[in-house]
Structure formats: C-alpha cells, structure tokens
Design an enzyme around this catalytic site. Structure first.
Site, PDB file in Angstrom:
ATOM      1  N   ASP A   1     -28.270 -36.795  33.065  1.00 17.99           N
ATOM      2  CA  ASP A   1     -29.532 -37.496  32.818  1.00 17.99           C
ATOM      3  C   ASP A   1     -30.123 -38.069  34.108  1.00 17.99           C
ATOM      4  O   ASP A   1     -31.340 -38.028  34.315  1.00 17.99           O
ATOM      5  CB  ASP A   1     -29.309 -38.617  31.808  1.00 17.99           C
ATOM      6  CG  ASP A   1     -30.584 -39.374  31.501  1.00 17.99           C
ATOM      7  OD1 ASP A   1     -31.534 -38.750  30.990  1.00 17.99           O
ATOM      8  OD2 ASP A   1     -30.637 -40.593  31.782  1.00 17.99           O
TER       9      ASP A   1
ATOM     10  N   ARG B   1     -13.624 -14.240  -0.653  1.00 22.69           N
ATOM     11  CA  ARG B   1     -12.420 -13.436  -0.831  1.00 22.69           C
ATOM     12  C   ARG B   1     -11.213 -14.311  -1.119  1.00 22.69           C
ATOM     13  O   ARG B   1     -11.085 -15.406  -0.565  1.00 22.69           O
ATOM     14  CB  ARG B   1     -12.164 -12.594   0.430  1.00 22.69           C
ATOM     15  CG  ARG B   1     -13.247 -11.562   0.644  1.00 22.69           C
ATOM     16  CD  ARG B   1     -13.298 -11.047   2.060  1.00 22.69           C
ATOM     17  NE  ARG B   1     -14.448 -10.167   2.220  1.00 22.69           N
ATOM     18  CZ  ARG B   1     -15.667 -10.599   2.522  1.00 22.69           C
ATOM     19  NH1 ARG B   1     -15.885 -11.884   2.725  1.00 22.69           N
ATOM     20  NH2 ARG B   1     -16.674  -9.749   2.613  1.00 22.69           N
TER      21      ARG B   1
ATOM     22  N   CYS C   1       0.854  -1.188   0.000  1.00 21.24           N
ATOM     23  CA  CYS C   1       0.000   0.000   0.000  1.00 21.24           C
ATOM     24  C   CYS C   1       0.888   1.236   0.000  1.00 21.24           C
ATOM     25  O   CYS C   1       1.989   1.214   0.564  1.00 21.24           O
ATOM     26  CB  CYS C   1      -0.915   0.010   1.230  1.00 21.24           C
ATOM     27  SG  CYS C   1      -2.086   1.395   1.222  1.00 21.24           S
TER      28      CYS C   1
ATOM     29  N   MET D   1     -14.837  -1.219  13.487  1.00 23.16           N
ATOM     30  CA  MET D   1     -14.827  -2.490  14.207  1.00 23.16           C
ATOM     31  C   MET D   1     -13.554  -2.564  15.036  1.00 23.16           C
ATOM     32  O   MET D   1     -12.497  -2.947  14.543  1.00 23.16           O
ATOM     33  CB  MET D   1     -14.919  -3.666  13.239  1.00 23.16           C
ATOM     34  CG  MET D   1     -16.226  -3.691  12.471  1.00 23.16           C
ATOM     35  SD  MET D   1     -16.508  -5.261  11.647  1.00 23.16           S
ATOM     36  CE  MET D   1     -16.816  -6.326  13.056  1.00 23.16           C
TER      37      MET D   1
END
Length: 578
Positions: A538, A330, A92, A260
């Site tokens: 049980d 993706r 980037c 987020m």
C-alpha cells in the site's frame, strides 16, 4: 407382499413405456408418499411434487425454482445437482492397461464398503432432496450379484425418474433382460476399439464379441445405448471413422471422450486427441457431418451423419470444459461423497450413517455442506488447455489406481468441523496452559526503483519500514477478528522486524509472537507478516504495481503438543509491543 408390490410397479412401468423397453417411468413417476415437510434444523424445504403438479404450468416452474434454490443440493454458484452416480464396487473384470496394472490393485476390506442397505438408504435420501437420475458405476457394477435387485429397489423410489448403468458390457447378454425387467432405463457401454486383437491387448482379457453382442441385444430390447470411446494417440485414432460408421445401421450414440492424461501430479498431453482434431478427421470423409441440438446439462456435443440411425458425441473434457452446467454428484464404493470427480476432497457419509448419534437430518446437513464446498471449476488446469474435473474414469468407471492414496477424511475427525459438517471453534479448555512462541516471515519484492526510495525514505506516504512494523503488530492483535475460527488470545509479546535487502530489491518481514495460554500463536505470527507485507504494498503502489508478496511461511512454533523449527533466519532491528 412387498415383493408382489414391487412386481406390480414394474409391470405398470413396462405398460407405460410401451414397446420401447428403455423408455421413461410413465405414470409410476407421479406417485408420491409424502406431504410438505419443513426441516427446522436445516432450513431446507421439501415440497411434495404432487402439490406442484396441481399448479398451473407457469406456477409449477416458479415452485420448482423455489425448491431448487432451497435444496441442499444447490451449490454456491446456483448449480442444482439432480444427477447422482453411485459406485457399487471397486472390483472390475477387466485390466485395461491405462487404468490399472495387470495384477490389479489392492482392494479395501469389505467392511469399509457400503452395504446394499446403505446404498439404498443414501439413494432414497438424495432422491428426497432433488436427485432425479441415478447412474450405477464401479469398478464394474455388473460384478455385483445383487445388481438386479438394487435397480428394482431404486426404481421403486418415488420421484426418481431414471436409473442407468455404466458397464464394460462383458455380461450384458446374460444380465440385460433381468435388468430391463427390474426397470433399467439406460446404459452406457465402454468400448475403446472395434478391433478384437486390440481389445484383448488393452484390456488383457478376451470378450470383444460379447461386448458387441451386448450392444446389439440392448438395441433389440429397445434401448439406445451410449458407447463411450476414450480416444488416445498411438492407440485408436485410426478407428475414428470406423466408430462413426458403427452408427450407420445401429441406433447408438458413440461418444468420443478426450483423454485426460494426468498421472503422478503431472499432465502428459502426448496422447491427447482434441475434439476439433477429431471433428476434422470425420469431416474429411463426411463433409455434411452436422451438429444436433444439446440439452442444458449435456456433457456431450451431438453430431450425426445425415441418414445414419445413430449419432456421435464429443465429450470435450480437456479443451472445452463444462463445469458451469455440472449437475453431478458421486458416491464412492466406500461411502464418500465427491462433488468433483477430479478433486481430492471427500466427505464420508458411511461414517456418518454408522454413527448412531447422527440423525438423518444431520446427514442431509453434511451432504449440503459438501455441496457448498464445490468449486466453480477445478483449479488444476492442464497446461495451455481448459480442463474439467471429469477424468476419463468418469466414463469407464474402472477402479482408479491411486484412489486408495487419496486422503479420505471423516467429518468427525476434523477439529474445525462438527459431526454435521458445520464449522466450529476447537474447544481448548482441557489443554494445559504453557508459554507458546511462534515466528513467521514474508518477503515483498519491490524492484530497484522502490528499493532506492525506501532506503532514502523518500516515498510520499512516509517511512515504509516503520509503518509496516506497526501494522504487523496491530494485525497480530486482531487475528481472531480476521480468521473466523481462531481464538481470541491475550498476547504477552509481539515483535515485528522489517529489513530492506537492497541487493535483492526486497523487504523481508519477520514476526515473533508469544503468549501464555492453551493454544498456539502461529496464526498471529502469520497474520502479522501478512498485514505488514500488504502495508508495504500500500505504501509503494503509487510508484509501481510491479510488487510481489511471496514466501509467507511459519519459521517455528514451540510450547504446544507439536513443535516446529525451520533454519534460523537473519536477525534485525525490531519494534516491540509488550
């Protein structure tokens, strides 16, 4: 000749789009080179769209539904995935402070990343299986030198209806015209602030003017760009109305994205600005701010100020998740398929493609197996919020700082999964036969009243401890029938003890299992204590349901390739099967 053919297709596409450069594919989308193909090994049916188009409208819908139901891109919850996001790079040209450190992050070796040919091959395979929209992301996709050619090649794929990119917009003034000529249909531009100085502070780079110029150029070329803005408290909440005003004279879709705040395996909600809070701020200034219709797979809730050229959307990633209509898959830059962006489960398509023994049909099987593992919604919900697995990196698509720390698992390295992604039992034939021993424990919290009844043996169903011991032994012997990929082992000894801990108001269960063989017995020991614990429940549930089974764990295993030992637990009376 192939270049001329691609050029002719692009010219046809431009003619069919008319003056709006960002429009659809026109007649080019109806081209189909295939026929009807049945993949016998996968059971997936690929039908030519041309044959569907010849049917009456209602029958077209029925046929398309059949295709979706039989597609490897349809998960176990009936969601048909037609949208694929492909990360072209990890790199980037910005250093946003909430995304990565100023010095950047370690990048993978180039050999780990998908080549251009591999990207285009996977794009073709996904389109053949039903994908109709591809969005190119990163990192920053425009740092790829061949981005224009990639778009052109993808636009030449029959049945692919739309190709878009998500970009930070820094180089759009240079690249957007060539991208449009290549056939680019849509673009999303990430921009978190309309203030120049704030942009430079958060991105650690100059270029705000170029981003704004890129947005205006996109509008001039006929696009209706989406401007993605992640709202963060103490950063840009004072610009909410400025972004709405940005839509007055520009036909753009400003989308406010709920931040987020997940890092270090913890949620930090201090910076979150919710959709409802944002909506309230806007309506204080524009009371007639109105909702617009939304599509079935839209992630954004659309609104607009009456009379404004553009609109505003809210992506409620945190407060109102949209997992139920998710149709997105993706591909990471290194070739992993992610069925959920916020999950850490990945399957390497790169390794499968580079394995000469794996056919394309087997590659489709692997894709289908990954899609089938997609959960209904992400399990790691934020505290007191309904969160979705679309992290804000979904929209900025800059390199995730912890991605290299995720466990990337090659299917060929998974012992219980074959090269096609199908479950298999491990072949232990080559292992040495040794004496194997495993021990496990579990605890059942029963409360004070049940503790007294068990101690006095006054429960209506009988002796809880003895019955639980016997049930545990039976469970160990039938483990291979309960756990699908466990071997059927001849056990030489199963010991189960059940101890009432009166001060703790609980029953402690321990199992010890032994065999002479080629594989271990830890699963048999764990099954023994689990079944014994369920039996205690049980036997006692008629008195109270406030019972908690906890602390099911392996204590030790020995005799195999890897041994394991916890601290020695207390001893007690045992019932034994020999």
């Amino acid at each position: 000749m192939r270049l001329l053919a691609r050029h002719a297709i692009r010219l046809l596409g431009q003619q069919n789009r008319g003056e709006g450069g960002g429009g659809g594919r026109g007649e080019v989308a109806s081209i189909w080179r295939g026929g009807i193909r049945l993949k016998a090994t996968t059971g997936y049916l690929n039908l030519a769209t041309a044959s569907v188009q010849r049917l009456e409208p209602e029958k077209q819908v029925q046929r398309k539904n059949v295709i979706a139901q039989n597609s490897p891109l349809t998960d176990s919850f009936g969601r048909h995935h037609t949208y694929l996001r492909i990360s072209l790079t990890e790199r980037c040209n910005l250093r946003c402070d909430y995304c990565m450190p100023a010095e950047g992050v370690p990048l993978q070796p180039k050999s780990n990343l998908l080549t251009t040919e591999e990207i285009l091959r996977l794009a073709r395979i996904f389109v053949e299986q039903g994908v109709r929209k591809i969005r190119l992301t990163g990192g920053e996709p425009t740092v790829r030198r061949d981005i224009v050619e990639i778009v052109a090649q993808m636009k030449a794929l029959p049945e692919l209806e739309q190709v878009g990119i998500t970009t930070n917009g820094l180089v759009l003034t240079r690249l957007l015209l060539p991208l449009q000529r290549a056939g680019l249909d849509s673009l999303n531009i990430s921009l978190d602030t309309l203030k120049r100085d704030r942009f430079e502070k958060v991105t650690r780079r100059k270029g705000w003017e170029r981003v704004i110029a890129g947005i205006d150029l996109a509008i001039q070329l006929g696009y209706r760009p989406k401007v993605n803005c992640v709202l963060m408290r103490n950063f840009n909440e004072d610009e909410i109305c400025d972004f709405v005003e940005f839509t007055q004279d520009r036909p753009v879709d400003v989308r406010f994205i709920e931040y987020m705040p997940f890092s270090g395996n913890k949620w930090h909600t201090e910076r979150l600005i919710s959709y409802k809070d944002t909506l309230q701020v806007i309506r204080e200034r524009w009371p007639d701010f109105e909702a617009l219709p939304n599509g079935p797979n839209d992630t954004s809730k659309a609104y607009a100020v009456p009379g404004y050229k553009g609109q505003v959307g809210f992506i409620t990633s945190m407060t109102e998740h949209f997992c139920g209509t998710c149709n997105r898959l993706r591909l990471t830059a290194d070739g992993n398929i992610k069925v959920c962006l916020f999950g850490n489960k990945e399957f390497s398509l790169r390794d499968a493609m580079r394995n000469e023994n794996i056919s394309e049909e087997q590659l489709v099987d692997l894709i289908g197996a990954a899609v089938q593992r997609k959960k209904k919604q992400h399990a790691d919900a934020a505290p007191q919020l309904h969160q979705h697995h679309h992290h804000h990196y979904l929209f900025h698509q800059t390199y995730h700082p912890t991605r290299t720390q995720l466990q990337v698992r090659n299917c060929s390295h998974l012992t219980h999964v074959n090269a096609q992604g199908k479950a298999q039992m491990v072949d232990v034939g080559a292992k040495t036969s040794t004496t194997r021993l495993a021990r496990a424990e579990a605890t059942v919290q029963v409360g004070e009243k049940l503790t007294q009844l068990i101690a006095a043996n006054e429960l209506a169903k009988g002796d809880v401890l003895t019955v639980a011991q016997l049930a545990g032994i039976m469970g160990a012997k039938r483990t291979s029938e309960l756990i699908p990929l466990c071997h059927n082992i001849s056990l030489s000894s199963v010991k189960v003890q059940a101890t009432l801990l009166q001060e703790e108001h609980s029953v402690r269960l321990e199992a010890s299992v032994r065999c002479s063989g080629q594989t271990g017995v830890e699963m048999e020991a764990l099954t023994a204590v689990s079944v014994a614990a369920l039996t205690v429940y049980d036997m006692c549930k008629a008195v109270s349901h406030d019972i908690c089974i906890t602390n099911v764990r392996l204590l030790s295993k020995s005799g195999g390739k890897k041994n394991f030992q916890r601290e020695e637990p207390e001893k007690g009376a045992v019932t034994e099967f020999e």
